[in-house]
Design a protein around this motif. Structure first.
Motif, PDB file in Angstrom:
ATOM      1  N   CYS A  53       0.840  -1.194   0.000  1.00  0.00           N
ATOM      2  CA  CYS A  53       0.000   0.000   0.000  1.00  0.00           C
ATOM      3  C   CYS A  53       0.882   1.254   0.000  1.00  0.00           C
ATOM      4  N   GLY A  54       1.276   1.656  -1.176  1.00  0.00           N
ATOM      5  CA  GLY A  54       2.106   2.850  -1.318  1.00  0.00           C
ATOM      6  C   GLY A  54       3.380   2.754  -0.507  1.00  0.00           C
ATOM      7  N   ASP A  55       3.766   3.871   0.086  1.00  0.00           N
ATOM      8  CA  ASP A  55       4.994   3.887   0.888  1.00  0.00           C
ATOM      9  C   ASP A  55       4.745   3.471   2.336  1.00  0.00           C
ATOM     10  N   GLY A  56       3.500   3.113   2.657  1.00  0.00           N
ATOM     11  CA  GLY A  56       3.156   2.666   3.999  1.00  0.00           C
ATOM     12  C   GLY A  56       2.856   3.777   4.982  1.00  0.00           C
ATOM     13  N   SER A  57       2.943   5.014   4.540  1.00  0.00           N
ATOM     14  CA  SER A  57       2.759   6.141   5.461  1.00  0.00           C
ATOM     15  C   SER A  57       1.314   6.294   5.952  1.00  0.00           C
ATOM     16  N   ARG A  58       0.369   5.653   5.251  1.00  0.00           N
ATOM     17  CA  ARG A  58      -1.041   5.742   5.674  1.00  0.00           C
ATOM     18  C   ARG A  58      -1.541   4.420   6.235  1.00  0.00           C
ATOM     19  N   VAL A  59      -0.598   3.533   6.594  1.00  0.00           N
ATOM     20  CA  VAL A  59      -0.954   2.229   7.150  1.00  0.00           C
ATOM     21  C   VAL A  59      -0.613   2.210   8.637  1.00  0.00           C
ATOM     22  N   TRP A  60      -1.600   1.845   9.440  1.00  0.00           N
ATOM     23  CA  TRP A  60      -1.411   1.678  10.881  1.00  0.00           C
ATOM     24  C   TRP A  60      -1.632   0.205  11.199  1.00  0.00           C
ATOM     25  N   ASN A  61      -0.757  -0.355  11.993  1.00  0.00           N
ATOM     26  CA  ASN A  61      -0.872  -1.748  12.417  1.00  0.00           C
ATOM     27  C   ASN A  61      -1.228  -1.750  13.900  1.00  0.00           C
ATOM     28  N   LEU A  62      -2.480  -2.070  14.203  1.00  0.00           N
ATOM     29  CA  LEU A  62      -3.021  -1.990  15.556  1.00  0.00           C
ATOM     30  C   LEU A  62      -2.712  -3.275  16.323  1.00  0.00           C
ATOM     31  N   LEU A  63      -1.994  -3.135  17.423  1.00  0.00           N
ATOM     32  CA  LEU A  63      -1.512  -4.288  18.184  1.00  0.00           C
ATOM     33  C   LEU A  63      -1.670  -4.056  19.684  1.00  0.00           C
ATOM     34  N   PRO A  64      -1.660  -5.145  20.469  1.00  0.00           N
ATOM     35  CA  PRO A  64      -1.619  -4.974  21.924  1.00  0.00           C
ATOM     36  C   PRO A  64      -0.286  -4.334  22.336  1.00  0.00           C
ATOM     37  N   VAL A  65      -0.292  -3.663  23.461  1.00  0.00           N
ATOM     38  CA  VAL A  65       0.919  -3.031  23.987  1.00  0.00           C
ATOM     39  C   VAL A  65       2.043  -4.064  24.088  1.00  0.00           C
ATOM     40  N   GLY A  66       3.219  -3.683  23.616  1.00  0.00           N
ATOM     41  CA  GLY A  66       4.388  -4.549  23.707  1.00  0.00           C
ATOM     42  C   GLY A  66       4.599  -5.469  22.522  1.00  0.00           C
ATOM     43  N   GLU A  67       3.647  -5.499  21.569  1.00  0.00           N
ATOM     44  CA  GLU A  67       3.796  -6.371  20.401  1.00  0.00           C
ATOM     45  C   GLU A  67       4.214  -5.565  19.181  1.00  0.00           C
ATOM     46  N   SER A  68       4.808  -6.257  18.212  1.00  0.00           N
ATOM     47  CA  SER A  68       5.275  -5.633  16.981  1.00  0.00           C
ATOM     48  C   SER A  68       4.777  -6.429  15.784  1.00  0.00           C
ATOM     49  N   SER A  69       4.440  -5.718  14.704  1.00  0.00           N
ATOM     50  CA  SER A  69       3.956  -6.397  13.502  1.00  0.00           C
ATOM     51  C   SER A  69       5.100  -7.035  12.712  1.00  0.00           C
ATOM     52  N   CYS A  70       6.286  -6.481  12.834  1.00  0.00           N
ATOM     53  CA  CYS A  70       7.444  -6.913  12.040  1.00  0.00           C
ATOM     54  C   CYS A  70       7.204  -6.696  10.542  1.00  0.00           C
ATOM     55  N   TYR A  71       6.326  -5.754  10.191  1.00  0.00           N
ATOM     56  CA  TYR A  71       6.100  -5.399   8.795  1.00  0.00           C
ATOM     57  C   TYR A  71       7.201  -4.438   8.353  1.00  0.00           C
ATOM     58  N   SER A  72       7.453  -4.422   7.064  1.00  0.00           N
ATOM     59  CA  SER A  72       8.439  -3.482   6.530  1.00  0.00           C
ATOM     60  C   SER A  72       7.823  -2.110   6.262  1.00  0.00           C
ATOM     61  N   ARG A  73       6.490  -2.012   6.337  1.00  0.00           N
ATOM     62  CA  ARG A  73       5.793  -0.747   6.089  1.00  0.00           C
ATOM     63  C   ARG A  73       4.695  -0.536   7.109  1.00  0.00           C
ATOM     64  N   GLY A  74       4.339   0.728   7.273  1.00  0.00           N
ATOM     65  CA  GLY A  74       3.282   1.080   8.215  1.00  0.00           C
ATOM     66  C   GLY A  74       3.840   1.374   9.594  1.00  0.00           C
ATOM     67  N   MET A  75       2.988   1.956  10.412  1.00  0.00           N
ATOM     68  CA  MET A  75       3.375   2.317  11.776  1.00  0.00           C
ATOM     69  C   MET A  75       2.609   1.452  12.763  1.00  0.00           C
ATOM     70  N   ASP A  76       3.331   0.818  13.677  1.00  0.00           N
ATOM     71  CA  ASP A  76       2.677   0.054  14.723  1.00  0.00           C
ATOM     72  C   ASP A  76       2.107   1.018  15.758  1.00  0.00           C
ATOM     73  N   VAL A  77       0.847   0.839  16.092  1.00  0.00           N
ATOM     74  CA  VAL A  77       0.194   1.608  17.145  1.00  0.00           C
ATOM     75  C   VAL A  77      -0.432   0.605  18.109  1.00  0.00           C
ATOM     76  N   HIS A  78      -0.571   1.000  19.360  1.00  0.00           N
ATOM     77  CA  HIS A  78      -1.010   0.056  20.376  1.00  0.00           C
ATOM     78  C   HIS A  78      -2.327   0.472  21.017  1.00  0.00           C
ATOM     79  N   ALA A  79      -3.164  -0.545  21.255  1.00  0.00           N
ATOM     80  CA  ALA A  79      -4.450  -0.343  21.925  1.00  0.00           C
ATOM     81  C   ALA A  79      -4.735  -1.585  22.748  1.00  0.00           C
ATOM     82  N   GLY A  80      -4.818  -1.425  24.041  1.00  0.00           N
ATOM     83  CA  GLY A  80      -5.109  -2.556  24.911  1.00  0.00           C
ATOM     84  C   GLY A  80      -3.867  -3.373  25.217  1.00  0.00           C
TER      85      GLY A  80
END
Length: 110
Positions: A53-80
């Motif tokens: 999805c493009g350069d990944g600047s508009r991609v958010w990866n929603l994860l529990p606190v302390g986890e990582s998506s390990c994706y090469s694009r997008g920003m990991d954000v945490h909820a719960g």
């Protein structure tokens, strides 16, 4: 507009993987900056979408606190702090949900 991406953790059909890559590429290129894309940081459909999805600047990866998506694009954000809380937030934030493949668990989220 928030577009949430759902799908199987691995592709069952090769055509589905190609479809996700094309849809991600086209949406990333064709939509305005008002559109944001959210995954839950899972492998398979969500990872493929995020990484195409493009350069990944508009991609958010929603994860529990302390986890990582390990994706090469997008920003990991945490909820719960647990997966169930993250799923609940994911279910509330989207204006549009795109689903590709997946079984009973994915259909429950949708």
């Amino acid at each position: 507009c928030i577009v949430c991406i759902l799908g199987g953790a691995k592709f069952v059909n090769d055509d589905s993987e190609a479809l996700v890559k094309v849809v991600a590429s086209k949406l990333g290129a064709a939509t305005s900056s008002k559109f944001q894309f959210v995954t839950r940081g899972m492998p398979g459909v969500q990872k493929s979408f995020a990484e195409h999805c493009g350069d990944g600047s508009r991609v958010w990866n929603l994860l529990p606190v302390g986890e990582s998506s390990c994706y090469s694009r997008g920003m990991d954000v945490h909820a719960g702090t647990e997966v169930e809380a993250t799923k609940e937030v994911f279910g509330l934030i989207g204006h549009v949900y795109i689903t590709v493949e997946g079984g009973p668990v994915v259909s429950q989220e949708a």
